[in-house]
Design a protein around this motif. Structure first.
Motif, PDB file in Angstrom:
ATOM      1  N   TYR A 158       0.838  -1.191   0.000  1.00 54.06           N
ATOM      2  CA  TYR A 158       0.000   0.000   0.000  1.00 54.06           C
ATOM      3  C   TYR A 158       0.878   1.247   0.000  1.00 54.06           C
ATOM      4  N   ASP A 159       0.368   2.272  -0.685  1.00 49.39           N
ATOM      5  CA  ASP A 159       1.028   3.577  -0.774  1.00 49.39           C
ATOM      6  C   ASP A 159       0.118   4.624  -0.159  1.00 49.39           C
ATOM      7  N   ILE A 160       0.695   5.468   0.671  1.00 47.43           N
ATOM      8  CA  ILE A 160      -0.037   6.580   1.287  1.00 47.43           C
ATOM      9  C   ILE A 160       0.681   7.864   0.875  1.00 47.43           C
ATOM     10  N   ASP A 161       0.107   8.565  -0.086  1.00 48.88           N
ATOM     11  CA  ASP A 161       0.704   9.797  -0.608  1.00 48.88           C
ATOM     12  C   ASP A 161      -0.047  10.984  -0.016  1.00 48.88           C
ATOM     13  N   ARG A 162       0.547  11.593   1.016  1.00 49.51           N
ATOM     14  CA  ARG A 162      -0.115  12.722   1.690  1.00 49.51           C
ATOM     15  C   ARG A 162       0.052  13.984   0.866  1.00 49.51           C
ATOM     16  N   GLN A 163      -1.079  14.500   0.364  1.00 45.37           N
ATOM     17  CA  GLN A 163      -1.069  15.704  -0.460  1.00 45.37           C
ATOM     18  C   GLN A 163      -1.189  16.974   0.371  1.00 45.37           C
ATOM     19  N   ILE A 164      -1.968  16.894   1.448  1.00 46.79           N
ATOM     20  CA  ILE A 164      -2.199  18.063   2.308  1.00 46.79           C
ATOM     21  C   ILE A 164      -2.015  17.630   3.751  1.00 46.79           C
ATOM     22  N   ASP A 165      -1.300  18.424   4.521  1.00 49.71           N
ATOM     23  CA  ASP A 165      -1.139  18.173   5.958  1.00 49.71           C
ATOM     24  C   ASP A 165      -1.168  19.515   6.667  1.00 49.71           C
ATOM     25  N   ALA A 166      -2.274  19.768   7.380  1.00 46.10           N
ATOM     26  CA  ALA A 166      -2.433  21.047   8.071  1.00 46.10           C
ATOM     27  C   ALA A 166      -1.742  21.048   9.428  1.00 46.10           C
ATOM     28  N   GLY A 167      -1.137  19.936   9.812  1.00 43.51           N
ATOM     29  CA  GLY A 167      -0.453  19.833  11.090  1.00 43.51           C
ATOM     30  C   GLY A 167       0.954  20.379  11.005  1.00 43.51           C
ATOM     31  N   PRO A 168       1.754  20.084  12.018  1.00 40.09           N
ATOM     32  CA  PRO A 168       3.124  20.614  12.044  1.00 40.09           C
ATOM     33  C   PRO A 168       4.055  19.948  11.040  1.00 40.09           C
ATOM     34  N   GLY A 169       3.674  18.754  10.537  1.00 41.39           N
ATOM     35  CA  GLY A 169       4.546  18.047   9.609  1.00 41.39           C
ATOM     36  C   GLY A 169       4.339  18.494   8.176  1.00 41.39           C
ATOM     37  N   ASN A 170       5.212  18.014   7.294  1.00 37.62           N
ATOM     38  CA  ASN A 170       5.110  18.290   5.873  1.00 37.62           C
ATOM     39  C   ASN A 170       4.490  17.086   5.167  1.00 37.62           C
ATOM     40  N   PRO A 171       3.791  17.328   4.052  1.00 40.79           N
ATOM     41  CA  PRO A 171       3.247  16.195   3.293  1.00 40.79           C
ATOM     42  C   PRO A 171       4.358  15.227   2.899  1.00 40.79           C
ATOM     43  N   THR A 172       4.101  13.938   3.057  1.00 41.76           N
ATOM     44  CA  THR A 172       5.108  12.919   2.770  1.00 41.76           C
ATOM     45  C   THR A 172       4.479  11.773   1.978  1.00 41.76           C
ATOM     46  N   PHE A 173       5.350  10.987   1.359  1.00 43.48           N
ATOM     47  CA  PHE A 173       4.921   9.777   0.667  1.00 43.48           C
ATOM     48  C   PHE A 173       5.387   8.583   1.479  1.00 43.48           C
ATOM     49  N   ASN A 174       4.459   7.694   1.820  1.00 39.92           N
ATOM     50  CA  ASN A 174       4.792   6.510   2.602  1.00 39.92           C
ATOM     51  C   ASN A 174       4.353   5.270   1.847  1.00 39.92           C
ATOM     52  N   SER A 175       5.189   4.256   1.860  1.00 40.70           N
ATOM     53  CA  SER A 175       4.886   3.023   1.161  1.00 40.70           C
ATOM     54  C   SER A 175       5.276   1.835   2.027  1.00 40.70           C
ATOM     55  N   ARG A 176       4.509   0.763   1.903  1.00 41.18           N
ATOM     56  CA  ARG A 176       4.807  -0.447   2.660  1.00 41.18           C
ATOM     57  C   ARG A 176       4.564  -1.656   1.756  1.00 41.18           C
ATOM     58  N   THR A 177       5.615  -2.426   1.535  1.00 40.47           N
ATOM     59  CA  THR A 177       5.501  -3.659   0.771  1.00 40.47           C
ATOM     60  C   THR A 177       5.785  -4.823   1.702  1.00 40.47           C
ATOM     61  N   PHE A 178       4.838  -5.725   1.801  1.00 42.01           N
ATOM     62  CA  PHE A 178       5.025  -6.891   2.659  1.00 42.01           C
ATOM     63  C   PHE A 178       5.763  -7.975   1.880  1.00 42.01           C
ATOM     64  N   ASP A 179       6.720  -8.612   2.541  1.00 43.19           N
ATOM     65  CA  ASP A 179       7.470  -9.682   1.899  1.00 43.19           C
ATOM     66  C   ASP A 179       6.519 -10.772   1.429  1.00 43.19           C
ATOM     67  N   PRO A 180       6.788 -11.386   0.274  1.00 44.68           N
ATOM     68  CA  PRO A 180       5.935 -12.495  -0.189  1.00 44.68           C
ATOM     69  C   PRO A 180       5.802 -13.561   0.890  1.00 44.68           C
ATOM     70  N   ILE A 181       4.579 -13.988   1.135  1.00 47.49           N
ATOM     71  CA  ILE A 181       4.295 -14.924   2.219  1.00 47.49           C
ATOM     72  C   ILE A 181       3.725 -16.208   1.628  1.00 47.49           C
ATOM     73  N   ILE A 182       4.274 -17.340   2.041  1.00 45.53           N
ATOM     74  CA  ILE A 182       3.778 -18.645   1.626  1.00 45.53           C
ATOM     75  C   ILE A 182       2.847 -19.170   2.715  1.00 45.53           C
ATOM     76  N   ILE A 183       1.638 -19.525   2.334  1.00 48.60           N
ATOM     77  CA  ILE A 183       0.644 -20.011   3.285  1.00 48.60           C
ATOM     78  C   ILE A 183       0.282 -21.457   2.924  1.00 48.60           C
TER      79      ILE A 183
END
Length: 749
Positions: A468-493
């Protein structure tokens, strides 16, 4: 006098010569045996009953439509011509487990041959209760609990899987007509479905990841009506306490080898509590065709417009003062949800070889979501697509029958998610805005081999990918808009399972299966704006053994399991009351699930035709094995939100004139509401009843009228508690004693 006698004889001969005799033979579809006691209703004639050979002879002078019914079989109707000899195959309603077909783990077999804890919810069970939701029918199945925090606000718990779900459906994979209904982010909006959009359901309890991907709780497969068997128009109307009104209009039309069906349902209620009104409109259009004997093609469109209010949780003092009040602030901030969803599907099944077949399904989904809440105001516009394909190969290797199943599933979702301030129910200044992209995919393979006529082994596994990718376009808080991504390692079930068939009516099954469940975006990206990329996926292993058997009128299904879960995700609230999530060590979940049903009396020819009993027991002895937080050690505590013991008793009575009576009793043990086990919901008993009458008028008209009462004892309880609640607001009070009723009319044309 003599001339009068001659005239009468002549008249009788004339009338008799005007009629031709037709013959019907009723056969059990599963056993091939004739069925005695089938009631045949013929327009303008006296009803007839099939004999020991399953036969009925009727006099007809032209083509007529007759209807038939039997207490143990599905009812129906058929057009009969003069001098026609027709064989009609009937499908049993209550069948021995060896005759109940299920498709769990993508393998259609009798239930006694399935290695897994699988429950089936049939259409008549769904309509056994108030027809405003699937909740009551599902809660009769051991190990399954659907909770309702407000009308249309559901939470599903299969073997305690709702621990991480303060609201909504998570950690359970849901399919509708074999198509992924769970969104790519792992959440499922089952509240957009009406009861009429579901005909039958199957529930796999425990991890199904070897063939269904993410989700430790299990799998629910909904199925709507697939085939149009007759031209039929129907209209239903229901009403009840708290302003409940529901009406449905439906039509089925045969076209060649297929048909089209359409339905529209509108349900609304004022709700038991203040600020708990609900309004839902659902339209479904389905087209089915069979181009030839080796192909089938289906397409469906589902549109749902849902609007419901959220009254919020109360503390114990507020419940004692007035259990029907809303949480302070809910009304002023218009805490509610508006959701419009358009869901389109296309399914194709092809048998392209004697040993090979393929089934492929695709879907598109768009959703507009709006959620003013006490603390904020959320808007989302979502689009997703995906599909699933499966190849099946049946053959004989040497002297061993084998089945190989292989396929894959892919889902992509994109969402514009915006959070605003809430000023008296209106969106205020934007706080943050994100573009969210979720991708999940997996490949699955399964190998089945019958080592002997009694021993079946299954080996399966899947390779899972998610990001999943979380691309923050607007952030009215103290932080700056950032791009966050998370890739889970391939899982064998993996999963390994075996079934040993003791005889034709009973069998033992056992399995070891693995499961995993990554955090949803709703758990990583929280309502106050934080992004928790450290949240890990849950991993678990389930050990299971069971027995199924049928003994005349008795069906018995017994399962024992032990589930070890690591990196368990739990919820908590911060000082502002925002729900957050964390990994909470490990849990040990030991359980027993049992169901027995039996007909203590059955005679189609007597006034009371059937008396049937069913009992279900759930023993979930779950605890935290390793869990420390904030300096407190919760290891050894009961698992939050899980009742150790649940008991369900059902009594059904059906009569020859068409009257029926359903009685239901449910006992739920006390439930821990926080991880510290310092607050519990008290145990409670629920009793409900439904009385109705159904008949066929003139051979073509179906008519039914019914009425019922829920919570006859007027118990004080919550059907969906807030766990680890902020400001000790744990309770979402459920309705006290309440009534409902309705009528149905159908016409075959």
């Amino acid at each position: 006098m003599k001339s009068l006698s001659v005239g009468i004889v002549s008249l009788v001969l004339t009338l008799s010569l005007g009629f031709a005799q037709s013959s019907l033979t009723f056969i059990d579809k599963n056993t091939g045996m004739p069925i005695a006691g089938v009631v045949v209703k013929i327009p303008s004639q006296q009803n007839q009953v099939s004999d020991e050979e399953g036969q009925v002879n009727i006099q007809v002078s032209k083509s007529i439509f007759i209807s038939y019914s039997h207490v143990a079989y599905e009812s129906g109707g058929v057009q009969i011509e003069e001098n026609e000899n027709r064989t009609i195959f009937l499908v049993p309603i209550t069948r021995p487990l060896g005759e109940v077909l299920v498709t769990g783990f993508e393998s259609e077999r009798p239930l006694v041959h399935q290695a897994g804890a699988i429950s089936k919810v049939l259409e008549y069970e769904l309509y056994r209760f108030n027809e405003n939701s699937i909740l009551s029918a599902f809660n009769t199945k051991p190990g399954v609990r659907i909770e309702q925090r407000a009308p249309a606000s559901y939470r599903i718990s299969i073997r305690g899987s709702s621990l991480r779900s303060p609201f909504g459906v998570r950690n359970v994979k849901v399919y509708w007509n074999d198509i992924p209904f769970t969104s790519p982010d792992g959440t499922t909006a089952i509240n957009i479905l009406d009861l009429s959009n579901v005909q039958n359901s199957e529930i796999i309890k425990g991890p199904g990841g070897s063939i269904y991907g993410a989700g430790n709780g299990g799998v629910i497969s909904f199925e709507s009506r697939r085939q149009v068997t007759e031209n039929y128009f129907s209209i239903d109307y229901g009403l009840g306490d708290f302003g409940l009104n529901r009406y449905r209009i439906g039509i089925d039309q045969q076209i060649g080898n297929g048909g089209v069906s359409a339905s529209y349902v509108h349900q609304q209620s004022d709700g038991y509590r203040e600020h708990s009104a609900m309004d839902r409109k659902v339209f479904q259009l389905a087209l089915h065709s069979n181009p030839n004997e080796n192909q089938s093609l289906s397409t469906q469109i589902l549109y749902s417009d849902l609007d419901y209010q959220i009254p919020g949780a109360l503390n114990a003092a507020q419940v004692e003062d007035n259990r029907r009040q809303a949480r302070p602030g809910s009304v002023g901030q218009n805490s509610s949800i508006k959701q419009k969803t358009l869901y389109g599907t296309l399914s194709h099944e092809l048998k392209f070889h004697q040993k090979w077949n393929n089934k492929t399904a695709l879907y598109l989904n768009t959703t507009e979501f709006e959620n003013p809440f006490i603390l904020d105001y959320k808007r989302e516009t979502a689009f997703s697509y995906g599909g699933r394909t499966k190849f099946t190969y049946d053959a004989i290797w040497g002297k061993f029958p084998v089945k190989i199943i292989a396929g894959g599933e892919y889902q992509y979702g994109k969402t514009l998610a915006q959070n605003f301030g809430n000023r008296q129910g209106k969106a205020d200044t934007i706080r943050f805005s994100d573009d969210l992209i979720t991708t999940q995919a997996f490949l699955f393979q399964q190998f089945e081999i019958e080592w002997t006529s009694k021993l079946l082994m299954t080996l399966g596994f899947s390779e899972n990918f998610s990001r999943y990718d979380i691309d923050r376009q607007i952030d009215a808080g103290p932080g700056n808009p950032t791009f966050n991504s998370r890739t889970f390692d391939p899982i064998i079930i993996p999963r390994v399972a075996m079934v040993y068939k003791l005889n034709d009516i009973s069998g033992i099954h056992g399995s070891i299966s693995s499961g995993f469940s990554p955090p949803t975006i709703a758990e990583v990206r929280t309502n106050e704006g934080s992004i928790n990329l450290d949240l890990q996926a849950e991993r678990g292993t389930n050990y299971e053994i069971g027995y199924r058997g049928s003994y005349g009128i008795f069906n018995l299904d017994l399962t024992a399991f032990y589930f070890q879960l690591k990196e368990t995700i739990t919820s908590f609230t911060n000082d502002q009351g925002v729900v957050l999530f964390r990994n909470a060590g490990a849990t040990d979940q030991k359980g027993i699930e049992a169901q027995i049903d039996y007909a203590i009396y059955r005679n189609q020819l007597s006034q009371v035709q059937e008396i049937k009993l069913s009992h279900g027991y759930t023993g979930h002895f779950f605890q935290f094995s390793e869990y420390s937080s904030g300096g407190a050690d919760f290891s050894g505590n009961q698992l939050t939100g899980v009742a150790p013991n649940t008991l369900v008793n059902l009594l059904d009575v059906r009569t020859k004139p068409g009257f029926y009576l359903n009685l239901t009793h449910q006992y739920v043990d006390e439930i821990p509401l926080n991880d510290a086990n310092t607050v519990f919901q008290e145990a409670y008993n629920l009793i409900g009843s439904k009385l109705g009458w159904r008949t066929v008028l003139g051979g073509r008209w179906d008519f039914e009228v019914y009425g019922g009462v829920d919570n006859l004892l007027d118990e004080t309880y919550s059907l969906g508690n807030d766990l680890n609640a902020f400001a000790v607001r744990f309770y979402q009070p459920a309705p006290g004693r309440n009534w409902y009723g309705g009528a149905k009319l159908g016409f075959r044309y």
